[in-house]
Design an enzyme around this catalytic site. Structure first.
Site, PDB file in Angstrom:
ATOM      1  CB  ALA A  68      -1.077  -0.033   1.370  1.00 23.55           C
ATOM      2  N   GLY A 107      -0.703  -5.617  -0.410  1.00 23.89           N
ATOM      3  CA  GLY A 107      -1.488  -5.512  -1.728  1.00 23.89           C
ATOM      4  C   GLY A 107      -0.846  -5.792  -2.897  1.00 23.89           C
ATOM      5  CD  GLU A 110      -4.664  -8.301  -0.306  1.00 23.91           C
ATOM      6  OE1 GLU A 110      -5.620  -8.658   0.221  1.00 23.91           O
ATOM      7  OE2 GLU A 110      -4.293  -7.103  -0.006  1.00 23.91           O
ATOM      8  CD  GLU A 130      -1.758  -7.019   4.287  1.00 25.87           C
ATOM      9  OE1 GLU A 130      -1.713  -6.612   2.797  1.00 25.87           O
ATOM     10  OE2 GLU A 130      -1.140  -8.075   4.568  1.00 25.87           O
TER      11      GLU A 130
END
Length: 706
Positions: A68, A107, A110, A130
């Site tokens: 992120a 992310g 992901e 996270e």
């Protein structure tokens, strides 16, 4: 054909039948709003263009996608959301391949999981960290990962926040193949062409079947829930991660995503999230000291260590691990042999755990040399003194260093309390003297207090910060006073704990209350671990200057007079039955405490756990405020990082000053004033705390002033 999109942080180029999509958002390809928009536009373009038969996602620079964008933390979300981007990648009607080098974290992983195929090269690091920010993967990570690699492996990866290397990622099934060269673009294109030649289908991770038998997956969840409840001690997000992975087993994919999102938003709203995010930013901010902005570090190629005890050996290991040659000085051959043995014991422990080979140990030890003569330090760029905590002894060492060390060598002391200005003033080159206060065990503990005396040169301070970076330590700049930041504050909250013990709380209740707050150990367990004789020596040293009106609790002295120094002697505040490191309460200690209460004329009273924590934290916060007020710490966040890394302060509470902000400074000040009714000398409110409350400000408002 090259098409640029979203401020050129995502570019797309048609290479034959393949749409090459490159994320180029320095420094780590973080997933900013522009990157998210660019990825969405690229997938839309691929689906709309008949000439495109497949999509290849790559990262420019050193990483695939680092995670992120931290610049967006705490700000309102900007569309498109990452879950929408990941779902769109997965829904693409043409094969999407993620080519991974460097970091694919949070992310970033992901996004890779939403692709249909994944290739990685050596040096790739895949992870979902996270949890370290009080969150869970919120863009399908808790749903796609278990479907791809199974519930147990997914829970291990997500709950630990650790990074898997390329080989492990292949073994787990996170990636489909390893590229043999380091050229990620060539490897990615080769893999795409191979897939096209084989007419490989679009293969969506949401349909992957690694979860296997439902009962086995649910058993893995039950085990993880039990272990997490025990290990995470009150942490919020780990149990939410377990719930999210359970939803991946129990629910259809779309419903699992909805549950993941709901749990993610709960984590965003938790106070722990605020503490963890503060810790994340604070540990980056401490790296910026005024001297590091204005001065360049000196050469750092050869290190000297004076003293081969536990601390000296730990410092030597940290330097050896960083690839630096180390020369150790001891007073005689027997002491030098013990120093080397201390170092070898650390490496032998790693060998026993399978984390180091004999060959690697032998290679590391070639960088170590020892001598009983200070003349062996003539080539050292930086020498760290780690001898007995006595000013005269240290000054004698520095006289020798002054004699033998080359011009420009940095001369550092590892003192925990002593006056570094007095050490510097005793030699001919005070501008080269600095404090480097390591924490034991020095090869493991992350904190390094860089103590800045009056006459030091700015480039010496910059060199200390550079050394911290090489040793993978977190440096905090501190001024000179008795105990610097950490031990000065520690002495005060230890006094508060001692007073509560004399007033009626048992040391065992105090330790339990402090552990329940989130510390790994209570104050009396810490004394036993460190050795009661260390604090005893410091108390005796300070006896002449102690205010006779100040309360002085003698219970610890009574134990030390009996030779009960803690774990190393088999008993301290706790009893340590043969060979054990976890102590048990000692009825004899309780009898000594009762006798001391009687001698001091104190009628014991009961304390609630909540009152213990209020007093303990008020003492810590108040002294932390004094340290900032006096300029010993640059900012409140420097106090926070010192306690997070050196004293076991619970990370999810952000540090003592962040915790004070979250509780509210008026409440902390009211507590201090209430406690001052019993002991006005000890409970003197910091002028800084009073000023902030009067102005309606908080400690955070002072964190930009380095």
């Amino acid at each position: 054909m090259t098409l640029n999109s979203s401020a050129e942080v995502v570019t797309r180029e048609l290479r034959g039948k393949v749409l090459l999509v490159t994320i180029d958002h320095a420094p780590v390809n973080a997933l900013s709003a522009d990157v998210r928009r660019g990825l969405l536009a690229a997938i839309d373009a691929a689906d709309a263009d008949a000439a495109v038969q497949a999509v290849l996602l790559v990262g420019a620079g050193r990483n695939f996608i680092g995670g992120a964008d931290i610049r967006e933390f705490g700000k309102p979300p900007v569309p498109p959301s990452l879950p929408d981007v990941c779902n769109r990648i997965e829904a693409c009607t043409k094969p999407v391949v993620a080519a991974i080098h460097g970091a694919a974290l949070g992310g970033g992983l992901e996004v890779a999981l939403a692709a249909h195929y994944r290739v990685a090269v050596d040096g790739a690091r895949l992870g979902l960290p996270e949890v370290q920010l009080g969150l869970l993967p919120g863009a399908g990570g808790t749903q796609r990962t278990p479907r791809l690699i199974g519930a147990q492996a997914a829970l291990d990866l997500i709950l630990s926040g650790r990074h898997a290397g390329a080989q492990e990622a292949l073994a787990l099934g996170l990636v489909d193949r390893l590229g043999s060269s380091g050229d990620i673009l060539a490897e990615g294109l080769a893999y795409v062409h191979e897939l096209l030649a084989a007419h490989a289908p679009v293969r969506r991770t949401c349909d992957a079947a690694a979860l296997g038998e439902r009962a086995a997956s649910l058993a893995a969840v039950a085990t993880a829930r039990a272990q997490t409840a025990q290990k995470s001690r009150g942490l919020f997000s780990p149990l939410k991660i377990v719930d999210a992975v359970e939803a991946a087993i129990e629910q259809p994919f779309d419903e699992g995503l909805r549950i993941e999102r709901k749990l993610f938003l709960q984590c965003i709203d938790s106070p722990q999230r605020a503490g963890l995010v503060h810790a994340f930013f604070a540990e980056r901010e401490v790296l910026k000291a005024p001297e590091t902005r204005t001065a360049k570090p000196r050469t750092l190629e050869r290190i000297g260590v004076v003293g081969g005890g536990t601390m000296g050996a730990g410092i030597a290991v940290a330097a050896l691990d960083a690839g630096l040659p180390v020369t150790m000085i001891e007073r005689d051959d027997a002491s030098l042999a013990r120093g080397r043995a201390h170092i070898e014991k650390v490496y032998d422990g790693l060998i026993a755990k399978g984390r180091l080979s004999q060959q690697k140990k032998a290679e590391i030890m070639t960088r170590w040399s020892g001598s009983t003569s200070y003349d062996a330090l003539t080539d050292a760029d930086l020498v760290i003194e780690a001898v007995f905590e006595d000013l005269a002894v240290k000054q004698a060492v520095f006289a020798e260093l002054d004699r033998v060390c080359k011009a420009g060598a940095v001369l550092a002391t590892n003192t925990s309390y002593l006056d570094i200005d007095a050490i510097a003033a005793s030699i001919s080159r005070p501008a080269d003297v600095i404090g480097l206060h390591f924490f034991s065990p020095a090869n493991i503990m992350k904190l390094l207090e860089v103590v800045v005396p009056k006459q030091v040169s700015a480039d010496v301070v910059a060199t200390a910060f550079e050394l911290a970076k090489k040793l993978k330590k977190t440096p905090v700049r501190a001024g000179v006073c008795d105990g610097f930041i950490g031990n000065r504050v520690l002495a005060v909250y230890r006094s508060a704990a001692d007073a509560m013990m004399e007033d009626g709380a048992s040391p065992y209740q105090i330790d339990a209350a402090v552990r329940a707050f989130g510390f790994p150990m209570g104050p009396f367990q810490v004394v036993d671990l460190a050795g009661g004789d260390i604090g005893w020596a410091a108390r005796k040293r300070r006896a002449a200057t102690r205010n006779p009106a100040a309360r002085y609790v003698q219970i610890a002295d009574r134990l030390c007079e009996r030779g009960w120094f803690g774990q190393k002697t088999g008993r301290g505040f706790y009893l340590y039955p043969e060979g054990t490191r976890s102590g048990v309460p000692d009825p004899e200690v309780e009898a000594i405490i009762e006798a001391e209460r009687a001698r001091a004329g104190i009628t014991p009273r009961t304390f609630t756990d909540e009152e213990i924590v209020r007093r303990y934290m008020a003492a810590m916060i108040n002294e932390g405020a004094k340290v900032v007020h006096e300029g010993i710490a640059l900012r409140p966040l420097d106090v926070d990082v010192t306690f997070l890394y050196g004293y076991g302060f619970p990370r999810y509470r952000g540090g003592p000053m962040k915790y004070a902000d979250m509780v509210g400074l008026p409440k902390i000040l009211a507590d201090i004033r209430e406690f001052a009714k019993e002991d006005p000398l000890f409970w003197q409110a910091s002028p800084l705390l009073i000023d902030l409350v009067e102005r309606g400000a908080d400690f955070a408002s002072l964190n930009q002033t380095a």
